[in-house]
Design a protein around this motif. Sequence first.
Motif, PDB file in Angstrom:
ATOM      1  N   HIS A 170      23.703  49.770  30.800  1.00 32.45           N
ATOM      2  CA  HIS A 170      22.686  49.209  31.681  1.00 32.45           C
ATOM      3  C   HIS A 170      22.701  47.693  31.769  1.00 32.45           C
ATOM      4  N   ILE A 171      23.380  47.027  30.836  1.00 36.67           N
ATOM      5  CA  ILE A 171      23.430  45.560  30.913  1.00 36.67           C
ATOM      6  C   ILE A 171      24.853  45.080  31.127  1.00 36.67           C
ATOM      7  N   THR A 172      25.733  45.426  30.177  1.00 27.10           N
ATOM      8  CA  THR A 172      27.089  44.870  30.227  1.00 27.10           C
ATOM      9  C   THR A 172      27.815  45.275  31.500  1.00 27.10           C
ATOM     10  N   LEU A 173      27.839  46.584  31.774  1.00 27.56           N
ATOM     11  CA  LEU A 173      28.613  47.077  32.907  1.00 27.56           C
ATOM     12  C   LEU A 173      28.175  46.457  34.239  1.00 27.56           C
ATOM     13  N   PRO A 174      26.863  46.472  34.551  1.00 26.99           N
ATOM     14  CA  PRO A 174      26.461  45.857  35.831  1.00 26.99           C
ATOM     15  C   PRO A 174      26.770  44.356  35.891  1.00 26.99           C
ATOM     16  N   LEU A 175      26.536  43.649  34.774  1.00 24.83           N
ATOM     17  CA  LEU A 175      26.763  42.201  34.794  1.00 24.83           C
ATOM     18  C   LEU A 175      28.258  41.873  34.874  1.00 24.83           C
ATOM     19  N   LEU A 176      29.067  42.771  34.370  1.00 26.31           N
ATOM     20  CA  LEU A 176      30.503  42.524  34.303  1.00 26.31           C
ATOM     21  C   LEU A 176      31.204  42.926  35.601  1.00 26.31           C
ATOM     22  N   ARG A 177      30.442  43.469  36.533  1.00 29.15           N
ATOM     23  CA  ARG A 177      31.054  44.016  37.747  1.00 29.15           C
ATOM     24  C   ARG A 177      31.987  43.059  38.470  1.00 29.15           C
ATOM     25  N   PRO A 178      31.619  41.787  38.636  1.00 30.12           N
ATOM     26  CA  PRO A 178      32.565  40.888  39.331  1.00 30.12           C
ATOM     27  C   PRO A 178      33.909  40.794  38.627  1.00 30.12           C
ATOM     28  N   ALA A 179      33.905  40.673  37.287  1.00 30.57           N
ATOM     29  CA  ALA A 179      35.172  40.574  36.548  1.00 30.57           C
ATOM     30  C   ALA A 179      35.974  41.864  36.683  1.00 30.57           C
ATOM     31  N   ILE A 180      35.271  42.994  36.625  1.00 38.74           N
ATOM     32  CA  ILE A 180      35.962  44.281  36.759  1.00 38.74           C
ATOM     33  C   ILE A 180      36.646  44.367  38.122  1.00 38.74           C
ATOM     34  N   LEU A 181      35.924  43.921  39.157  1.00 37.38           N
ATOM     35  CA  LEU A 181      36.494  44.007  40.500  1.00 37.38           C
ATOM     36  C   LEU A 181      37.692  43.084  40.667  1.00 37.38           C
ATOM     37  N   VAL A 182      37.625  41.887  40.064  1.00 41.93           N
ATOM     38  CA  VAL A 182      38.776  40.991  40.106  1.00 41.93           C
ATOM     39  C   VAL A 182      39.985  41.673  39.492  1.00 41.93           C
ATOM     40  N   ALA A 183      39.760  42.294  38.327  1.00 42.64           N
ATOM     41  CA  ALA A 183      40.865  42.984  37.661  1.00 42.64           C
ATOM     42  C   ALA A 183      41.413  44.090  38.551  1.00 42.64           C
ATOM     43  N   ILE A 184      40.528  44.853  39.181  1.00 42.85           N
ATOM     44  CA  ILE A 184      40.981  45.960  40.038  1.00 42.85           C
ATOM     45  C   ILE A 184      41.790  45.434  41.221  1.00 42.85           C
ATOM     46  N   VAL A 185      41.259  44.410  41.904  1.00 46.30           N
ATOM     47  CA  VAL A 185      41.939  43.892  43.108  1.00 46.30           C
ATOM     48  C   VAL A 185      43.329  43.387  42.740  1.00 46.30           C
ATOM     49  N   ILE A 186      43.416  42.556  41.718  1.00 43.85           N
ATOM     50  CA  ILE A 186      44.711  41.956  41.395  1.00 43.85           C
ATOM     51  C   ILE A 186      45.686  43.005  40.877  1.00 43.85           C
ATOM     52  N   ARG A 187      45.226  43.884  40.012  1.00 45.74           N
ATOM     53  CA  ARG A 187      46.134  44.902  39.476  1.00 45.74           C
ATOM     54  C   ARG A 187      46.594  45.874  40.559  1.00 45.74           C
ATOM     55  N   THR A 188      45.703  46.205  41.498  1.00 45.76           N
ATOM     56  CA  THR A 188      46.111  47.095  42.583  1.00 45.76           C
ATOM     57  C   THR A 188      47.259  46.475  43.370  1.00 45.76           C
ATOM     58  N   MET A 189      47.102  45.203  43.732  1.00 44.05           N
ATOM     59  CA  MET A 189      48.129  44.554  44.542  1.00 44.05           C
ATOM     60  C   MET A 189      49.437  44.390  43.772  1.00 44.05           C
ATOM     61  N   THR A 190      49.347  44.097  42.472  1.00 45.13           N
ATOM     62  CA  THR A 190      50.601  43.872  41.743  1.00 45.13           C
ATOM     63  C   THR A 190      51.251  45.194  41.329  1.00 45.13           C
ATOM     64  N   SER A 191      50.463  46.250  41.099  1.00 46.26           N
ATOM     65  CA  SER A 191      51.135  47.488  40.692  1.00 46.26           C
ATOM     66  C   SER A 191      51.767  48.170  41.909  1.00 46.26           C
ATOM     67  N   LEU A 192      51.295  47.854  43.088  1.00 46.67           N
ATOM     68  CA  LEU A 192      51.934  48.374  44.298  1.00 46.67           C
ATOM     69  C   LEU A 192      53.364  47.832  44.428  1.00 46.67           C
ATOM     70  N   ARG A 193      53.615  46.663  43.819  1.00 46.85           N
ATOM     71  CA  ARG A 193      54.933  46.053  43.920  1.00 46.85           C
ATOM     72  C   ARG A 193      55.931  46.634  42.955  1.00 46.85           C
ATOM     73  N   VAL A 194      55.509  47.495  42.049  1.00 47.97           N
ATOM     74  CA  VAL A 194      56.353  47.882  40.920  1.00 47.97           C
ATOM     75  C   VAL A 194      57.773  48.160  41.368  1.00 47.97           C
ATOM     76  N   PHE A 195      58.723  47.494  40.728  1.00 43.32           N
ATOM     77  CA  PHE A 195      60.129  47.665  41.068  1.00 43.32           C
ATOM     78  C   PHE A 195      61.002  47.540  39.825  1.00 43.32           C
ATOM     79  N   ASP A 196      60.819  46.440  39.103  1.00 41.33           N
ATOM     80  CA  ASP A 196      61.725  46.101  38.007  1.00 41.33           C
ATOM     81  C   ASP A 196      61.854  47.211  36.972  1.00 41.33           C
ATOM     82  N   THR A 197      60.716  47.720  36.486  1.00 43.43           N
ATOM     83  CA  THR A 197      60.792  48.722  35.421  1.00 43.43           C
ATOM     84  C   THR A 197      61.401  50.021  35.953  1.00 43.43           C
ATOM     85  N   VAL A 198      61.070  50.380  37.195  1.00 43.45           N
ATOM     86  CA  VAL A 198      61.654  51.581  37.783  1.00 43.45           C
ATOM     87  C   VAL A 198      63.169  51.412  37.889  1.00 43.45           C
TER      88      VAL A 198
END
Lengths: 299, 279
Positions: free
Chosen positions: A212-240
Motif C-alpha cells: 500500500h505504500i512502497t508499490l504505489p510510490l515506486l510506480r514511476p521507477a517501475i515504469l521506467v524500468a519496464i519502458v527501457i527494458r521492453t525496448m532493449t529486450s526487443l533488440r536481442v541479437f548478440d546472445t542469440v
Amino acid sequence: MRISGRLQSRALKEKMLFLTPGLGYLAILFAVPLLYTTAIALTQWNLLRPDLGIRWTGLSNFLALLRDPFTWETLVRTLWFVAGSVAIELVFGMVVALALNRDFPGAGIVRSIILIPFIIAPVVVGFTWRFLLNNDFGPLPYLFSALHLRFLVDPPLLANADLVMPMLILVDAWQYTPFVVLVLLAGLKALPHEPYEAALVDGAGPVQQFLHITLPLLRPAILVAIVIRTMTSLRVFDTVFIMTGGGPGSSSEVLSFCGYRMAFQSYQMGLSAAIGLLTLFVALILTVFTLRLSGGQSE
Amino acid sequence: MTKSVRKTRLLGSSLAFIVIAIALVWTLYPLLWVVLSSFKPEQDQFAVPPVWLGSEVTLANYYQFFHNSSFLKALVNSTVITLSSTLLSLALGIPTAYGISRFKMRHKDAISIGVLTIRMLPPIVMVLPIFLLARMFRLLDTYTVMIVVGAFFSIPFVIWMMRGFFDEIPPELEEAAMVDGSSRTYAMCRVILPLTAPGIAATSVLTALVVWNEFLYALVLTGTNTRTLPVLVNSFVSEKAVSWGVMSAAGVVTALPLVLFALMIQKHLIRGLTAGSIK
C-alpha cells in the motif's frame, strides 16, 4: 527596432551554431538509411546474383511476410521473449532492490558486484553461458547429473526446442536484472519516510506497507524500468547469435536475428529490409503501449 | 508491540541476507568460472568432473592472447573506434544538449521526442541500409564507417544525459559572464563546462561502454582490418580453432577495462541509463 532585430538575428545564429551540427548529423544518418531501406523493402534484390539486378516488386515482400506463418511465429516468439524477460527481471529486481535498500557493512561492494553482468559485452555473456551449459564439460549439466536430474539436460539445454527460449530468457535475466535493481534502488532511496511512520503507528505489517505504500510510490521507477527494458529486450541479437544461432531448427529465431539471417546468410535484401521495418513497427507499438501505461498512472 | 516489531525486523534482515547471498552466488558463479578458466592450462579446460582451479595457475592463455598479432589488432581497433566515436558524439552532442536546455524554442518537445525516437530505434532496421551504403561508398572494413555509426547511436544518449546536467545549472551563471561582454560560446566553455565536468566524465564512460560492447554493426561492417573485440570473440566461438582458455582470457580482456571504469562512475550510472525517460 534595429537593435532588437540585430539581437534577434544574433540569437538565431547562436541557436543554429549550437543545435545544427548535432541535430543535422542525427537527421541525416537517420533519414537517409531509413528511406533507403524503405525503398529496398519494395524490391527483390539478391546480393549474390547481381545478374538478376534489382527488381521493383511493390508491396510483395510485405505481403509474403504477412502470409508466411513463420513470420508470425517469429513475432510471437519475440514478444514472449520480451514479456518473459521483462517480467522476470522486474520480480527478481524488486526482491534484490528491497534487500539492498538497507545499511549493512559491505553494502557498497555488494551493489558493485551485482552490477557487473550488466557492464559486460553481451557477446562475452553469450559465450560464458554457452560454456556453462555445455553438456560435455560445462559445470551446470554436470551439477544436474550429480543431482540425478540428467533428464533435464538430455537433449542439451541449448539444443532442446522447448527449453532454448527459457534459457535465453534466463541469460537475459542474468545480464539485465542488475539494471532493474539499479533503477528500483534509486527509486526506493528517494521515497519519503512519513508514510511508513504513519503505517507503523497504525500497526501495518511489512507486507501491507509494501503493497500500500512502497508499490504505489515506486510506480514511476517501475515504469521506467519496464519502458527501457521492453525496448532493449526487443533488440536481442548478440546472445542469440552466439549461443544458438537461432536454433535448434528455428526455435530461437527472434525478429532481429531473422532480419540478419535474411540479409547476411540468405542475401535477400528486400525481405530483410521488410523484416527490419516490421521490427520498427513493433517497437513503435510497444513504445506507445508502454507510454500509455505510464501516462495513465500520473492522473 | 515493540517485541513483535523487533521480531519482524529480525525476520526482514535475515530474509534480506538470504536474498543477497543468492544474488551474489547467481552473479558471481559465471563470472568466476570465466576468470578461473582464463588461468587454467589447456588440459584442465575439459576436465570431467569440471574443476574450478586447474592443476596449476597459468598465464599461458593471456600470453597467447597478447602475442597473437590479430588479437592485439582487435584490441587496438576496439580502442580506436571507441575513443573516436565517444569524442565525436561528445563534440556533437554537448552543444546540442546545451542548446536544448537553454534556448527558448517553439519545437523543443518535437526535437526531444525525435532524439528519443532515434535512441529507441532497433539497430536491425538500420544495419542493412548502412551496410549497403558503406559497400557502395567502399567504406566497409574502415574505421570511418564504424566511428560514424558509433557516434550516430551515441549522440541521442549524450544529448539526453548532458541536458539533465545543464538543466541543473542556473542560467544566471553564464548570463553574468555574457553581460561582461563575452560570447555565449566562450561563457559555455569557461563557466558551464567546468561545472559539468563530472557529468561529462560519466557520459563519456557510458558512451564508451555502449560502443565498446556493440556487436551487430561491428559484425556486419568490420572486416579483417577493423574487427573489434566482440567480433573477435565471436569468431573464436564459431571457428572453434581457439581454446576455451584463450577465449576466456579474451573475454576478461574485453570486459575488464569497462567494468573498472563503470564502477568508478557508479553514482552517475543510473541517471545516464534512464536519462530521458524520467520526466
